[in-house]
Design a protein around this motif. Structure first.
Motif, PDB file in Angstrom:
ATOM      1  N   GLU A 100      52.029   4.562 -16.074  1.00  0.00           N
ATOM      2  CA  GLU A 100      51.300   4.238 -17.298  1.00  0.00           C
ATOM      3  C   GLU A 100      50.504   2.943 -17.230  1.00  0.00           C
ATOM      4  N   ASP A 101      50.948   1.980 -16.439  1.00  0.00           N
ATOM      5  CA  ASP A 101      50.280   0.686 -16.377  1.00  0.00           C
ATOM      6  C   ASP A 101      48.978   0.830 -15.586  1.00  0.00           C
ATOM      7  N   PRO A 102      47.825   0.577 -16.206  1.00  0.00           N
ATOM      8  CA  PRO A 102      46.553   0.720 -15.482  1.00  0.00           C
ATOM      9  C   PRO A 102      46.448  -0.203 -14.275  1.00  0.00           C
ATOM     10  N   ARG A 103      47.133  -1.332 -14.307  1.00  0.00           N
ATOM     11  CA  ARG A 103      47.097  -2.241 -13.160  1.00  0.00           C
ATOM     12  C   ARG A 103      47.832  -1.630 -11.972  1.00  0.00           C
ATOM     13  N   ASN A 104      48.897  -0.901 -12.244  1.00  0.00           N
ATOM     14  CA  ASN A 104      49.597  -0.215 -11.163  1.00  0.00           C
ATOM     15  C   ASN A 104      48.724   0.873 -10.561  1.00  0.00           C
ATOM     16  N   LEU A 105      48.044   1.636 -11.413  1.00  0.00           N
ATOM     17  CA  LEU A 105      47.160   2.682 -10.909  1.00  0.00           C
ATOM     18  C   LEU A 105      46.039   2.075 -10.074  1.00  0.00           C
ATOM     19  N   GLY A 106      45.486   0.970 -10.541  1.00  0.00           N
ATOM     20  CA  GLY A 106      44.430   0.308  -9.780  1.00  0.00           C
ATOM     21  C   GLY A 106      44.916  -0.180  -8.427  1.00  0.00           C
ATOM     22  N   ALA A 107      46.113  -0.757  -8.395  1.00  0.00           N
ATOM     23  CA  ALA A 107      46.680  -1.236  -7.133  1.00  0.00           C
ATOM     24  C   ALA A 107      46.959  -0.083  -6.181  1.00  0.00           C
ATOM     25  N   ILE A 108      47.395   1.061  -6.726  1.00  0.00           N
ATOM     26  CA  ILE A 108      47.649   2.239  -5.898  1.00  0.00           C
ATOM     27  C   ILE A 108      46.345   2.748  -5.289  1.00  0.00           C
ATOM     28  N   LEU A 109      45.273   2.784  -6.069  1.00  0.00           N
ATOM     29  CA  LEU A 109      43.984   3.219  -5.542  1.00  0.00           C
ATOM     30  C   LEU A 109      43.498   2.286  -4.447  1.00  0.00           C
ATOM     31  N   ARG A 110      43.764   1.008  -4.607  1.00  0.00           N
ATOM     32  CA  ARG A 110      43.348   0.035  -3.593  1.00  0.00           C
ATOM     33  C   ARG A 110      44.083   0.282  -2.275  1.00  0.00           C
ATOM     34  N   THR A 111      45.339   0.700  -2.356  1.00  0.00           N
ATOM     35  CA  THR A 111      46.100   1.041  -1.157  1.00  0.00           C
ATOM     36  C   THR A 111      45.620   2.356  -0.568  1.00  0.00           C
ATOM     37  N   ARG A 112      45.337   3.321  -1.452  1.00  0.00           N
ATOM     38  CA  ARG A 112      45.013   4.681  -1.026  1.00  0.00           C
ATOM     39  C   ARG A 112      43.695   4.770  -0.272  1.00  0.00           C
ATOM     40  N   VAL A 113      42.801   3.799  -0.442  1.00  0.00           N
ATOM     41  CA  VAL A 113      41.490   3.889   0.192  1.00  0.00           C
ATOM     42  C   VAL A 113      41.602   3.882   1.708  1.00  0.00           C
ATOM     43  N   ARG A 114      42.728   3.397   2.246  1.00  0.00           N
ATOM     44  CA  ARG A 114      42.918   3.386   3.703  1.00  0.00           C
ATOM     45  C   ARG A 114      43.038   4.802   4.269  1.00  0.00           C
ATOM     46  N   GLY A 115      43.605   5.726   3.496  1.00  0.00           N
ATOM     47  CA  GLY A 115      43.746   7.095   3.968  1.00  0.00           C
ATOM     48  C   GLY A 115      42.981   8.020   3.050  1.00  0.00           C
ATOM     49  N   ARG A 116      41.818   8.524   3.465  1.00  0.00           N
ATOM     50  CA  ARG A 116      40.903   9.210   2.560  1.00  0.00           C
ATOM     51  C   ARG A 116      40.965  10.722   2.685  1.00  0.00           C
ATOM     52  N   ARG A 117      42.081  11.291   3.107  1.00  0.00           N
ATOM     53  CA  ARG A 117      42.165  12.736   3.263  1.00  0.00           C
ATOM     54  C   ARG A 117      42.114  13.453   1.914  1.00  0.00           C
ATOM     55  N   CYS A 118      42.578  12.805   0.882  1.00  0.00           N
ATOM     56  CA  CYS A 118      42.562  13.423  -0.445  1.00  0.00           C
ATOM     57  C   CYS A 118      42.688  12.331  -1.489  1.00  0.00           C
ATOM     58  N   GLY A 119      42.565  12.716  -2.750  1.00  0.00           N
ATOM     59  CA  GLY A 119      42.643  11.741  -3.818  1.00  0.00           C
ATOM     60  C   GLY A 119      44.030  11.610  -4.409  1.00  0.00           C
ATOM     61  N   VAL A 120      44.046  11.114  -5.627  1.00  0.00           N
ATOM     62  CA  VAL A 120      45.281  10.824  -6.339  1.00  0.00           C
ATOM     63  C   VAL A 120      45.356  11.713  -7.578  1.00  0.00           C
ATOM     64  N   TYR A 121      46.527  12.305  -7.806  1.00  0.00           N
ATOM     65  CA  TYR A 121      46.769  13.128  -8.991  1.00  0.00           C
ATOM     66  C   TYR A 121      47.693  12.353  -9.919  1.00  0.00           C
ATOM     67  N   SER A 122      47.279  12.183 -11.162  1.00  0.00           N
ATOM     68  CA  SER A 122      48.057  11.364 -12.089  1.00  0.00           C
ATOM     69  C   SER A 122      48.312  12.114 -13.383  1.00  0.00           C
ATOM     70  N   ARG A 123      49.579  12.120 -13.828  1.00  0.00           N
ATOM     71  CA  ARG A 123      49.918  12.726 -15.119  1.00  0.00           C
ATOM     72  C   ARG A 123      49.676  11.666 -16.185  1.00  0.00           C
ATOM     73  N   THR A 124      48.473  11.682 -16.741  1.00  0.00           N
ATOM     74  CA  THR A 124      48.070  10.653 -17.689  1.00  0.00           C
ATOM     75  C   THR A 124      47.159  11.254 -18.744  1.00  0.00           C
ATOM     76  N   THR A 125      46.738  10.442 -19.686  1.00  0.00           N
ATOM     77  CA  THR A 125      45.852  10.904 -20.754  1.00  0.00           C
ATOM     78  C   THR A 125      44.577  10.076 -20.741  1.00  0.00           C
ATOM     79  N   GLY A 126      43.633  10.435 -21.597  1.00  0.00           N
ATOM     80  CA  GLY A 126      42.395   9.688 -21.686  1.00  0.00           C
ATOM     81  C   GLY A 126      41.260  10.378 -20.958  1.00  0.00           C
ATOM     82  N   ARG A 127      40.044   9.865 -21.169  1.00  0.00           N
ATOM     83  CA  ARG A 127      38.855  10.494 -20.604  1.00  0.00           C
ATOM     84  C   ARG A 127      38.620  10.116 -19.158  1.00  0.00           C
TER      85      ARG A 127
END
Length: 244
Positions: A100-127
């Motif tokens: 739920e914490d947007p800062r955690n999601l942002g930090a996860i995306l920053r880590t994930r950019v190293r491995g670009r085979r696929c994206g991130v799936y998140s159970r969240t709300t909003g546009r």
């Protein structure tokens, strides 16, 4: 960095870039050059006015008025995942069960950019991902697609139907994360802050692994846990193939 990466990638429409008076030009040379090449208006404004526009975000003297980031279609990303796996890319996806914490999601995306085979799936709300997510990701949001998973259990079944192993990360699991074979196509599932994996999600996983902790610390921040497990997966894959 988020503004600079948005200019570099050029996917989202940028209306204008606002820069606080007094911010050094040399530090922003590339930003000015990219904005000029793309016809993006750059304005100098009073720092107090910039703070009013940015709100609570730490803007570091630069703000871009830009098209909002949108969630990608989950099914489309799954199909792309299968295509890459069939091409030998050995898919590695992340599924976030209630982070739920947007800062955690942002930090996860920053880590994930190293491995670009696929994206991130998140159970969240909003546009779409918020400006806090974009700021914390430090530009990674421009590279890593994020899909909203309304039903995490259904998403897990979709992974399985595509021959992708689903591995949940839980503190009370019996298997250490270093003992799992991360060279197979797999999706890592992480629970939300405090609550961990939901029961049905945990039960649907093919396997559960843990990160052994020392001392009195009983759990890691979810973004730290993602980084620990993800880089172990990339380490194993690098050893096997010479590249992640």
């Amino acid at each position: 960095m988020p503004v600079l990466e948005a200019l570099r990638v050029g996917i989202r429409r940028i209306e204008r870039v606002l820069i606080a008076e007094g911010v050094g030009h040399s530090r922003l040379r590339e930003l000015f050059e990219l904005a000029r090449a793309q016809g993006v208006l750059v304005r100098r404004i009073n720092r107090h006015e910039l703070q009013r526009i940015a709100g609570d975000v730490n803007h570091q003297g630069v703000v871009a008025i830009i098209a909002a980031a949108k969630y990608r279609d989950a099914d489309e990303m799954l199909d792309q995942l299968v295509d890459r796996s069939s091409g030998g890319a050995r898919a590695l996806a992340l599924a976030l069960d209630g982070v739920e914490d947007p800062r955690n999601l942002g930090a996860i995306l920053r880590t994930r950019v190293r491995g670009r085979r696929c994206g991130v799936y998140s159970r969240t709300t909003g546009r779409g991902p918020t400006e806090v997510v974009a700021k914390t990701a430090a530009g990674a949001l421009e590279y890593v697609p994020v899909a909203r998973a309304a039903n995490m259990v259904r998403l897990i079944e979709e992974f399985k139907q595509r021959d992708i192993w689903v591995v949940g990360v839980e503190a009370d699991a019996r298997v250490d994360y270093t003992a799992w074979d991360w060279t197979v196509p797999c999706a890592l599932v992480f629970g939300g802050e405090g609550s961990g994996l939901h029961r049905l999600v945990r039960e649907r996983c093919d396997a559960l692994v843990r990160i052994p902790l020392m001392g009195k610390i009983t759990s890691l921040n979810v973004s730290v846990a993602v980084g620990v497990v993800l880089y172990e997966a990339l380490r194993q894959r690098t050893i096997v193939s010479g590249k992640a």
